[in-house]
Design an enzyme around this catalytic site. Structure first.
Site, PDB file in Angstrom:
ATOM      1  CB  SER A 128       3.583   3.575   5.355  1.00 59.78           C
ATOM      2  OG  SER A 128       3.595   2.918   4.109  1.00 59.78           O
ATOM      3  CE1 TYR A 153       8.432   7.038   3.935  1.00 59.98           C
ATOM      4  CE2 TYR A 153       7.573   4.929   3.146  1.00 59.98           C
ATOM      5  CZ  TYR A 153       7.356   6.190   3.668  1.00 59.98           C
ATOM      6  OH  TYR A 153       6.086   6.609   3.950  1.00 59.98           O
ATOM      7  CE  LYS A 157       6.563   7.221   7.251  1.00 64.49           C
ATOM      8  NZ  LYS A 157       6.222   8.490   7.891  1.00 64.49           N
TER       9      LYS A 157
HETATM   10  P1  NAD Z   1       4.825  15.106   1.187  1.00 64.76           P
HETATM   11  O1  NAD Z   1       6.270  15.031   0.866  1.00 64.76           O
HETATM   12  O2  NAD Z   1       3.913  15.697   0.166  1.00 64.76           O
HETATM   13  O3  NAD Z   1       4.604  15.924   2.541  1.00 64.76           O
HETATM   14  C1  NAD Z   1       5.565  15.950   3.561  1.00 64.76           C
HETATM   15  C2  NAD Z   1       5.773  17.399   3.937  1.00 64.76           C
HETATM   16  O4  NAD Z   1       6.703  17.448   5.025  1.00 64.76           O
HETATM   17  C3  NAD Z   1       6.349  18.244   2.799  1.00 64.76           C
HETATM   18  O5  NAD Z   1       5.595  19.432   2.678  1.00 64.76           O
HETATM   19  C4  NAD Z   1       7.780  18.542   3.258  1.00 64.76           C
HETATM   20  O6  NAD Z   1       8.214  19.799   2.806  1.00 64.76           O
HETATM   21  C5  NAD Z   1       7.644  18.486   4.764  1.00 64.76           C
HETATM   22  N1  NAD Z   1       8.852  18.109   5.494  1.00 64.76           N
HETATM   23  C6  NAD Z   1       9.653  17.039   5.301  1.00 64.76           C
HETATM   24  N2  NAD Z   1      10.649  17.033   6.199  1.00 64.76           N
HETATM   25  C7  NAD Z   1      10.462  18.119   6.998  1.00 64.76           C
HETATM   26  C8  NAD Z   1      11.142  18.649   8.126  1.00 64.76           C
HETATM   27  N3  NAD Z   1      12.237  18.064   8.619  1.00 64.76           N
HETATM   28  N4  NAD Z   1      10.669  19.775   8.688  1.00 64.76           N
HETATM   29  C9  NAD Z   1       9.567  20.382   8.207  1.00 64.76           C
HETATM   30  N5  NAD Z   1       8.874  19.930   7.154  1.00 64.76           N
HETATM   31  C10 NAD Z   1       9.313  18.799   6.563  1.00 64.76           C
HETATM   32  O7  NAD Z   1       4.344  13.641   1.599  1.00 64.76           O
HETATM   33  P2  NAD Z   1       2.884  13.080   1.833  1.00 64.76           P
HETATM   34  O8  NAD Z   1       2.566  12.147   0.731  1.00 64.76           O
HETATM   35  O9  NAD Z   1       1.954  14.162   2.167  1.00 64.76           O
HETATM   36  O10 NAD Z   1       3.157  12.165   3.111  1.00 64.76           O
HETATM   37  C11 NAD Z   1       2.912  12.631   4.421  1.00 64.76           C
HETATM   38  C12 NAD Z   1       3.285  11.550   5.403  1.00 64.76           C
HETATM   39  O11 NAD Z   1       2.551  10.372   5.112  1.00 64.76           O
HETATM   40  C13 NAD Z   1       4.756  11.150   5.384  1.00 64.76           C
HETATM   41  O12 NAD Z   1       5.150  10.867   6.702  1.00 64.76           O
HETATM   42  C14 NAD Z   1       4.746   9.883   4.554  1.00 64.76           C
HETATM   43  O13 NAD Z   1       5.829   9.054   4.865  1.00 64.76           O
HETATM   44  C15 NAD Z   1       3.434   9.265   4.975  1.00 64.76           C
HETATM   45  N6  NAD Z   1       2.868   8.351   3.991  1.00 64.76           N
HETATM   46  C16 NAD Z   1       2.664   8.760   2.711  1.00 64.76           C
HETATM   47  C17 NAD Z   1       2.136   7.881   1.770  1.00 64.76           C
HETATM   48  C18 NAD Z   1       1.959   8.290   0.343  1.00 64.76           C
HETATM   49  O14 NAD Z   1       1.825   7.415  -0.517  1.00 64.76           O
HETATM   50  N7  NAD Z   1       1.925   9.578   0.000  1.00 64.76           N
HETATM   51  C19 NAD Z   1       1.781   6.591   2.160  1.00 64.76           C
HETATM   52  C20 NAD Z   1       1.988   6.203   3.498  1.00 64.76           C
HETATM   53  C21 NAD Z   1       2.527   7.101   4.403  1.00 64.76           C
HETATM   54  C1  WQD Z   2       1.500   1.380  -7.233  1.00 63.70           C
HETATM   55  C2  WQD Z   2       1.508   0.265  -8.252  1.00 63.70           C
HETATM   56  C3  WQD Z   2       3.690  -0.215  -9.110  1.00 63.70           C
HETATM   57  C4  WQD Z   2       4.351   3.441 -11.334  1.00 63.70           C
HETATM   58  C5  WQD Z   2       4.504   3.425  -2.427  1.00 63.70           C
HETATM   59  C6  WQD Z   2       5.425   3.154  -1.275  1.00 63.70           C
HETATM   60  C7  WQD Z   2       4.623   2.854  -0.041  1.00 63.70           C
HETATM   61  C8  WQD Z   2       3.616   3.957   0.228  1.00 63.70           C
HETATM   62  C9  WQD Z   2       2.778   4.253  -0.971  1.00 63.70           C
HETATM   63  C10 WQD Z   2       4.558   5.620   1.669  1.00 63.70           C
HETATM   64  C11 WQD Z   2       2.694  -0.693  -8.075  1.00 63.70           C
HETATM   65  C12 WQD Z   2       2.771   0.257 -10.196  1.00 63.70           C
HETATM   66  C13 WQD Z   2       3.785   2.461 -10.535  1.00 63.70           C
HETATM   67  C14 WQD Z   2       4.504   3.182 -12.728  1.00 63.70           C
HETATM   68  C15 WQD Z   2       3.478   1.028 -12.406  1.00 63.70           C
HETATM   69  N1  WQD Z   2       4.243   5.188   0.529  1.00 63.70           N
HETATM   70  N2  WQD Z   2       3.356   1.287 -11.068  1.00 63.70           N
HETATM   71  N3  WQD Z   2       4.049   1.984 -13.217  1.00 63.70           N
HETATM   72  O1  WQD Z   2       4.707   1.118  -4.591  1.00 63.70           O
HETATM   73  O2  WQD Z   2       2.336   0.659  -3.805  1.00 63.70           O
HETATM   74  O3  WQD Z   2       3.690   2.290  -2.622  1.00 63.70           O
HETATM   75  O4  WQD Z   2       3.633   4.509  -2.095  1.00 63.70           O
HETATM   76  O5  WQD Z   2       4.527   5.039   2.716  1.00 63.70           O
HETATM   77  O6  WQD Z   2       5.530   2.749   0.998  1.00 63.70           O
HETATM   78  O7  WQD Z   2       6.216   2.017  -1.604  1.00 63.70           O
HETATM   79  O8  WQD Z   2       2.869   2.861  -4.866  1.00 63.70           O
HETATM   80  O9  WQD Z   2       2.162   4.356  -6.671  1.00 63.70           O
HETATM   81  O10 WQD Z   2       4.574   3.584  -6.585  1.00 63.70           O
HETATM   82  O11 WQD Z   2       2.802   1.964  -7.202  1.00 63.70           O
HETATM   83  O12 WQD Z   2       3.094  -0.011 -12.915  1.00 63.70           O
HETATM   84  O13 WQD Z   2       5.015   4.000 -13.491  1.00 63.70           O
HETATM   85  O14 WQD Z   2       1.683   0.843  -9.560  1.00 63.70           O
HETATM   86  O15 WQD Z   2       4.568  -1.210  -9.564  1.00 63.70           O
HETATM   87  O16 WQD Z   2       2.245  -1.968  -8.397  1.00 63.70           O
HETATM   88  P1  WQD Z   2       3.441   1.607  -4.016  1.00 63.70           P
HETATM   89  P2  WQD Z   2       3.141   3.292  -6.353  1.00 63.70           P
END
Ligand code: NAD
Ligand code: WQD
Length: 342
Positions: A128, A153, A157
């Site tokens: 991330s 969190y 990572k």
């Molecule tokens: P998500 O929660 O939708 O998907 C994660 C999935 O993993 C879920 O289906 C959950 O049930 C499953 N899971 C969690 N722990 C588990 C375990 N111990 N065993 C089996 N299954 C398990 O999240 P996402 O948004 O799809 O994110 C996927 C990956 O990407 C994560 O590692 C997250 O940290 C990373 N990531 C997400 C974002 C984002 O904004 N969505 C941004 C950067 C990184």
């Molecule tokens: C985006 C922007 C908020 C909600 C998070 C995690 C990051 C990564 C992605 C996993 C920000 C603003 C939001 C609201 C708002 N995840 N906002 N009103 O914070 O960039 O990232 O998800 O790795 O680690 O921190 O994403 O979608 O929460 O926010 O104004 O009701 O929208 O302040 O500027 P963020 P977000």
């Protein structure tokens, strides 16, 4: 010809389910491991409807080493793994740090152990942009120093990245890993059969926007408009989830074809463009014709004022670029939201 099997942990989740579609459509055989701790069974039906086949599923916790061994043994010929499974809510991780370290770091350790036992050498890991913290300069490249994480969190990572570097560097270890640092994934598959399913009140911007437009939430509160950015609101790099999913196919192919330039490679996966929260609101209104009720609230604790990716490395070395505009991404998020209300 038999399809090459790729294990997809967290394959029933938001990004994982979109990656499963792209993997299958690229000729691979995804095999899902998910415990449905943050996803719903309906995702499997959505995948079946898109692909016309059932995707193999193992409903297990990937911290369970015996259950993971059984999956690797039963599947027999796994060639690679994409490890999406993790908990991802930044705020919750501050309240439940132990659960986050256990699940996010523990599951990677278990996975690496079982991969070694079964001779599976290729791993794509979900990292991330949170690893950059508040960057000193924009855009961030893969060389931008990582900062101390501002949440458990984020720390998980960073720890997982460090673990992968150390394990891959050890003598007599055959691991090859690609770490993808995602920026902000948004939107849904064009079919609106799979998408993001946030539980409860969404913490992330786009589900809050679409739920507000759908009348589920009264109004969006923008978290502050006095940041040092052109319009005072935070800037992020919003990438369409299908574009992001495609990056995983490219990464898997690179590993399986032996084309990785190092045991561990790291890539930013974003669009390379930053958009402010107000720009997102305007783009959503323009793309969907919906008026969005919003107000300006106080800054959210821990928010990074501005971050977006330098995507030169992914473009030149992976040949990966995004193709979906912000407006099209937002339109897909709205289409998905509407499909949920039906
Ligand atoms: P998500 O929660 O939708 O998907 C994660 C999935 O993993 C879920 O289906 C959950 O049930 C499953 N899971 C969690 N722990 C588990 C375990 N111990 N065993 C089996 N299954 C398990 O999240 P996402 O948004 O799809 O994110 C996927 C990956 O990407 C994560 O590692 C997250 O940290 C990373 N990531 C997400 C974002 C984002 O904004 N969505 C941004 C950067 C990184
Ligand atoms: C985006 C922007 C908020 C909600 C998070 C995690 C990051 C990564 C992605 C996993 C920000 C603003 C939001 C609201 C708002 N995840 N906002 N009103 O914070 O960039 O990232 O998800 O790795 O680690 O921190 O994403 O979608 O929460 O926010 O104004 O009701 O929208 O302040 O500027 P963020 P977000």
């Amino acid at each position: 010809m038999e399809r090459t099997k790729i294990l997809v942990t967290g394959g029933a989740g938001y990004i994982g389910s979109h990656a499963v579609v792209e993997l299958y459509q690229a000729g691979y055989q995804p095999v899902i491991v998910d415990d449905f701790s943050n996803s719903q069974e309906s995702v499997m039906a959505g995948l079946r409807a898109i692909l016309g086949v059932s995707v193999p599923l193992h409903r297990i916790d990937c911290n369970d080493v015996e259950a993971m061994r059984a999956v690797f043994a039963e599947e027999g010929s796994l060639r690679g793994v994409i490890h999406f499974a993790a908990y991802k809510a930044v705020g919750e991780s501050i309240v439940k740090p132990l659960e986050y370290y256990q699940n996010n770091v523990g599951s990677l350790l278990t996975l690496l152990q079982v991969m070694r036992e079964f001779g599976v050498e290729s791993l794509v890991f979900s990292s991330s942009c949170t690893v950059y913290g508040v960057p000193d300069a924009l855009p961030v490249t893969e060389q931008t120093p990582t900062k101390k994480a501002n949440s458990p969190y984020g720390a998980t990572k960073q720890m997982c990245e460090d673990i992968l570097q150390d394990v891959a560097a050890a003598p007599a270890v055959a691991l090859r890993a690609i770490l993808l640092r995602y920026f902000n994934p948004i939107g849904a598959h064009d079919s609106a059969l799979i998408g993001e399913l946030p539980l409860g009140v969404p913490q992330n911007l786009i589900p809050y926007v679409t739920q507000t437009a759908a009348g589920i939430r009264e109004k969006l509160t923008i978290n502050g408009d006095t940041y040092d950015t052109p319009d005072g609101t935070n800037i992020r790099d919003y990438i369409h989830v299908v574009d992001l999913a495609k990056a995983h196919v490219v990464a898997v192919r690179r590993l399986l074809e032996g084309k990785a330039a190092a045991a561990v490679e790291t890539f930013n996966v974003g669009t390379g463009h930053g958009n402010s929260v107000l720009e997102v609101v305007k783009a959503f209104e323009h793309a969907t014709g919906q008026r969005l009720n919003y107000t300006i609230g106080p800054p959210r604790a821990g928010d990074v004022p501005a971050i977006y990716a330098d995507v030169t490395k992914a473009s030149t070395e992976l040949g990966f670029t995004t193709t979906t505009s912000l407006e099209d991404s937002l339109a897909s998020a709205w289409k998905w939201q509407q499909s949920l209300n039906r």
